[in-house]
Design a protein around this motif. Structure first.
Motif, PDB file in Angstrom:
ATOM      1  N   GLY A   1     -58.252 -16.262  -6.025  1.00 55.61           N
ATOM      2  CA  GLY A   1     -57.122 -16.992  -6.599  1.00 55.61           C
ATOM      3  C   GLY A   1     -55.759 -16.537  -6.116  1.00 55.61           C
ATOM      4  N   ARG A   2     -55.730 -15.587  -5.181  1.00 51.18           N
ATOM      5  CA  ARG A   2     -54.448 -15.106  -4.654  1.00 51.18           C
ATOM      6  C   ARG A   2     -54.576 -14.943  -3.149  1.00 51.18           C
ATOM      7  NH1 ARG A   2     -50.313 -13.560  -7.276  1.00 51.18           N
ATOM      8  NH2 ARG A   2     -51.290 -13.043  -9.258  1.00 51.18           N
ATOM      9  N   TYR A   3     -53.892 -15.769  -2.418  1.00 43.72           N
ATOM     10  CA  TYR A   3     -54.038 -15.786  -0.966  1.00 43.72           C
ATOM     11  C   TYR A   3     -52.681 -15.656  -0.295  1.00 43.72           C
ATOM     12  CZ  TYR A   3     -58.303 -17.610  -2.868  1.00 43.72           C
ATOM     13  OH  TYR A   3     -59.429 -17.743  -3.630  1.00 43.72           O
TER      14      TYR A   3
ATOM     15  N   ARG B   1     -41.102 -15.842 -16.056  1.00 43.77           N
ATOM     16  CA  ARG B   1     -41.237 -16.360 -14.701  1.00 43.77           C
ATOM     17  C   ARG B   1     -40.621 -15.406 -13.673  1.00 43.77           C
ATOM     18  NH1 ARG B   1     -44.024 -18.476 -13.251  1.00 43.77           N
ATOM     19  NH2 ARG B   1     -43.292 -20.130 -11.939  1.00 43.77           N
TER      20      ARG B   1
ATOM     21  N   GLN C   1     -49.665 -25.718  -2.729  1.00 40.75           N
ATOM     22  CA  GLN C   1     -49.090 -26.151  -4.008  1.00 40.75           C
ATOM     23  C   GLN C   1     -48.764 -27.644  -3.951  1.00 40.75           C
ATOM     24  OE1 GLN C   1     -45.463 -23.934  -4.660  1.00 40.75           O
ATOM     25  NE2 GLN C   1     -46.518 -22.298  -5.784  1.00 40.75           N
TER      26      GLN C   1
ATOM     27  N   ARG D   1     -56.408 -22.642  -7.117  1.00 39.37           N
ATOM     28  CA  ARG D   1     -56.832 -22.257  -8.477  1.00 39.37           C
ATOM     29  C   ARG D   1     -57.339 -23.465  -9.256  1.00 39.37           C
ATOM     30  NH1 ARG D   1     -52.199 -17.854 -10.267  1.00 39.37           N
ATOM     31  NH2 ARG D   1     -52.302 -16.682  -8.310  1.00 39.37           N
TER      32      ARG D   1
ATOM     33  N   GLU E   1     -49.186 -11.194  -0.202  1.00 41.25           N
ATOM     34  CA  GLU E   1     -49.693 -10.503  -1.378  1.00 41.25           C
ATOM     35  C   GLU E   1     -51.039  -9.873  -1.030  1.00 41.25           C
ATOM     36  OE1 GLU E   1     -48.780 -12.314  -5.202  1.00 41.25           O
ATOM     37  OE2 GLU E   1     -48.918 -14.254  -4.212  1.00 41.25           O
TER      38      GLU E   1
ATOM     39  N   PHE F   1     -51.484 -20.397   0.733  1.00 43.57           N
ATOM     40  CA  PHE F   1     -52.104 -21.176  -0.335  1.00 43.57           C
ATOM     41  C   PHE F   1     -51.376 -22.511  -0.420  1.00 43.57           C
ATOM     42  CE2 PHE F   1     -48.802 -20.607  -3.598  1.00 43.57           C
ATOM     43  CZ  PHE F   1     -48.088 -19.558  -3.061  1.00 43.57           C
TER      44      PHE F   1
ATOM     45  N   ARG G   1     -47.202 -16.191   1.080  1.00 38.89           N
ATOM     46  CA  ARG G   1     -46.716 -14.984   0.414  1.00 38.89           C
ATOM     47  C   ARG G   1     -47.590 -13.818   0.826  1.00 38.89           C
ATOM     48  NH1 ARG G   1     -45.539 -17.103  -5.805  1.00 38.89           N
ATOM     49  NH2 ARG G   1     -44.495 -19.040  -5.164  1.00 38.89           N
TER      50      ARG G   1
ATOM     51  N   THR H   1     -53.081 -18.521 -14.060  1.00 42.91           N
ATOM     52  CA  THR H   1     -52.017 -19.531 -14.163  1.00 42.91           C
ATOM     53  C   THR H   1     -52.223 -20.590 -13.088  1.00 42.91           C
ATOM     54  OG1 THR H   1     -50.513 -17.837 -14.961  1.00 42.91           O
ATOM     55  CG2 THR H   1     -49.526 -19.903 -14.239  1.00 42.91           C
ATOM     56  N   ILE H   2     -52.495 -21.817 -13.521  1.00 46.57           N
ATOM     57  CA  ILE H   2     -52.765 -22.861 -12.529  1.00 46.57           C
ATOM     58  C   ILE H   2     -51.522 -23.703 -12.240  1.00 46.57           C
ATOM     59  CG2 ILE H   2     -55.237 -23.055 -12.934  1.00 46.57           C
ATOM     60  CD1 ILE H   2     -54.599 -25.500 -14.723  1.00 46.57           C
TER      61      ILE H   2
ATOM     62  N   GLY I   1     -50.966 -24.644  -8.330  1.00 50.31           N
ATOM     63  CA  GLY I   1     -51.693 -23.992  -7.255  1.00 50.31           C
ATOM     64  C   GLY I   1     -53.011 -24.719  -7.014  1.00 50.31           C
TER      65      GLY I   1
HETATM   66  P1  ATP Z   1     -48.601 -15.331 -10.226  1.00 44.56           P
HETATM   67  O1  ATP Z   1     -48.027 -14.849 -11.520  1.00 44.56           O
HETATM   68  O2  ATP Z   1     -50.058 -15.677 -10.318  1.00 44.56           O
HETATM   69  O3  ATP Z   1     -48.263 -14.435  -9.072  1.00 44.56           O
HETATM   70  P2  ATP Z   1     -46.312 -16.912  -9.606  1.00 44.56           P
HETATM   71  O4  ATP Z   1     -45.509 -16.886 -10.836  1.00 44.56           O
HETATM   72  O5  ATP Z   1     -45.953 -16.033  -8.473  1.00 44.56           O
HETATM   73  O6  ATP Z   1     -47.872 -16.732  -9.941  1.00 44.56           O
HETATM   74  P3  ATP Z   1     -45.339 -19.539  -8.884  1.00 44.56           P
HETATM   75  O7  ATP Z   1     -44.379 -19.072  -7.892  1.00 44.56           O
HETATM   76  O8  ATP Z   1     -44.861 -20.041 -10.168  1.00 44.56           O
HETATM   77  O9  ATP Z   1     -46.467 -18.410  -9.110  1.00 44.56           O
HETATM   78  O10 ATP Z   1     -46.299 -20.640  -8.214  1.00 44.56           O
HETATM   79  C1  ATP Z   1     -46.904 -21.703  -8.946  1.00 44.56           C
HETATM   80  C2  ATP Z   1     -48.409 -21.668  -8.839  1.00 44.56           C
HETATM   81  O11 ATP Z   1     -48.833 -21.455  -7.520  1.00 44.56           O
HETATM   82  C3  ATP Z   1     -49.051 -20.522  -9.597  1.00 44.56           C
HETATM   83  O12 ATP Z   1     -49.174 -20.852 -10.932  1.00 44.56           O
HETATM   84  C4  ATP Z   1     -50.392 -20.419  -8.932  1.00 44.56           C
HETATM   85  O13 ATP Z   1     -51.273 -21.416  -9.417  1.00 44.56           O
HETATM   86  C5  ATP Z   1     -50.057 -20.728  -7.505  1.00 44.56           C
HETATM   87  N1  ATP Z   1     -49.921 -19.494  -6.709  1.00 44.56           N
HETATM   88  C6  ATP Z   1     -48.856 -18.650  -6.646  1.00 44.56           C
HETATM   89  N2  ATP Z   1     -49.074 -17.654  -5.794  1.00 44.56           N
HETATM   90  C7  ATP Z   1     -50.318 -17.853  -5.275  1.00 44.56           C
HETATM   91  C8  ATP Z   1     -51.130 -17.189  -4.308  1.00 44.56           C
HETATM   92  N3  ATP Z   1     -50.699 -16.101  -3.673  1.00 44.56           N
HETATM   93  N4  ATP Z   1     -52.347 -17.694  -4.031  1.00 44.56           N
HETATM   94  C9  ATP Z   1     -52.812 -18.804  -4.646  1.00 44.56           C
HETATM   95  N5  ATP Z   1     -52.094 -19.491  -5.550  1.00 44.56           N
HETATM   96  C10 ATP Z   1     -50.865 -19.034  -5.866  1.00 44.56           C
END
Ligand code: ATP
Ligand code: MG
Length: 422
Positions: A122-124, A260, A129, A312, A117, A127, A115, A282-283, A309
């Protein structure tokens, strides 16, 4: 002057050996845990047709609007995307191979997601899953099972401070009614909307409720509530789920604002949240997506799932003081002389036949310098072979923790080494 070295893409991390050991351990625990609930592994490509994500996640979600790595294949013009999540691909694969034809499926997958971002803790941009999907199940029992599963995993990983937030989104018709009311309400208060909210007013008014803008909180607080529109069936589903969780002593907080960021959810949605990781707390997140299978072109079938994630989770484990012993070899083989060196490599192979982890010294050097390497390798014993030992088909075994060096016949080597393995 030397060229500037090339760096990894921003937001895409190398996982170096010390950290990779934690990953390996984690992956083993997670795999055992998934199998203990009867989930089976599925593996999908990292690249999918862009249309899949647009259709599944929704055209006006953050992911599709601004986070996807999409490109045209330069060779044939196909519109492709690096997967930003796994559910869409998993459902695509299940339909393409007709896996749902005679029984529901419990499936899991893991791997990289992409993604675009803003990188931060914690945001890469790349990443990892673990995704867990149950397809073909309609009742709240499976929702409860998936949440219980998570609770068990947190316990296994020794995580403290993870809390469950729960909500229901109802079904399509109630959401449609709610949507109409939201557009009306926010439309009447247009002057109080920020630019994001104005943009979303007609495309995705539900997302306005998710806004973090403090100036809009009062307005959001008094917006029409989805809960007031939800039908009895869905409410019943939600209350049974809560009862099941209570029976298993899983505590939760109902968060009516939990919506969500992906369009495919309905009924149950949940997030596991920690306060220990700052803003990226949010893990794990998931919920029901009963409409998605049909939306992707399949015969209608209910489904529910969640994704965790990995970065995280591992950060949280480290935050909680989790430390792993370094992965080590059992034996370091030291050798000198032509004959001895040929023999040493055979001896090393034989020890590996006997399930030992063996580092064979490479690159020559004195006995003394080799013994230094043996010392820092973390091996429990050094096996020393010089020409003297080689001539009599023997080896010397030196316990690295101290103690007498013992000379043994090669046939007795494994037995002797094993006496000193921690
Ligand atoms: P956030 O609100 O943190 O952006 P999200 O709702 O976009 O999360 P989901 O698409 O539900 O996240 O993804 C499930 C999990 O994947 C998240 O809870 C998080 O732990 C992890 N995750 C999502 N985006 C990232 C990211 N860019 N880098 C690291 N971990 C991520
Ligand atoms: Mg996100």
């Amino acid at each position: 002057m030397s060229e500037k070295t090339i760096q990894a893409v921003r937001g895409m991390n190398d996982i170096l050996p010390d950290e990779a050991e934690l990953w390996l351990w984690f992956e083993e625990v997670v795999r055992d845990w998934l199998h203990s609930y009867g989930y089976r592994n599925i593996r999908m490509p990292l690249v999918e047709p862009t249309a899949l994500f647009k259709r599944a996640i929704g055209e006006v979600t953050d992911i599709v609007e601004k986070e996807m790595y999409s490109f045209a294949d330069a060779l044939n013009g196909d519109e492709l995307t690096l997967r930003p999540e796994g559910t869409a691909s998993c459902v695509r694969a299940v339909l393409q191979h007709n896996l749902l034809y005679n029984s529901p499926q419990r499936l899991y997958y893991s791997g990289q997601m992409f993604r675009h971002e803003r990188p931060q803790k914690g945001r890469y941009r790349q990443f990892h899953q673990y995704g867990v999907e149950a397809l073909g199940f309609s009742g709240p029992d499976i929702d409860a099972e998936q949440i219980l599963m998570c609770a068990r995993l947190w316990h296994k990983l020794g995580l403290r401070d993870v809390a469950l937030q729960l909500n229901t989104l109802g079904d399509a018709a109630s959401r449609q009614r709610h949507r109409t009311k939201l557009i009306e309400y926010f439309g009447q208060n247009r002057d109080m909307l920020d630019s994001d909210a104005t943009r979303r007013l007609h495309s995705n008014p539900l997302r306005i409720l998710d806004s973090k803008n403090p100036e809009m909180q009062a307005l959001i607080e008094s917006a029409p509530k989805l809960m007031d529109e939800i039908e009895d069936d869905a409410l019943q589903h939600f209350s049974t789920l809560q009862k099941l969780l209570e029976q298993h002593d899983v505590s939760f907080e109902i968060n009516p604002r939990l919506v969500r960021g992906l369009d495919y959810y309905n009924r149950t949605v949940f997030e596991w949240v920690t306060t220990e990781l700052g803003a990226q707390g949010t893990i794990c997140a998931g919920g029901r997506y009963d409409g998605l299978i049909e939306q992707i072109g399949g015969k209608p079938a209910p489904a529910t799932g969640f994704a965790m994630g990995v970065e995280r989770l591992l950060a949280l484990m480290q935050e909680d003081g989790m430390a792993l012993p370094r992965q080590q070899v059992d034996v370091y083989v030291v050798h000198q002389g032509d004959h001895a060196s040929r023999l040493a490599s055979k001896v090393a192979e034989r020890l590996r036949d006997d399930e030992l982890r063996v580092l064979l010294h490479c690159g020559g050097g004195s006995f003394k310098s080799q013994m230094k390497k043996a010392d820092t390798s973390g091996a429990s014993v050094a096996v020393v072979i010089g020409d003297d030992e080689a001539r009599s088909s023997e080896a010397s075994v030196k316990p690295m923790q101290g103690g007498q060096q013992i000379r043994v016949a090669l046939d007795d080597l494994t037995k002797t080494v094993n006496q000193f393995i921690k």
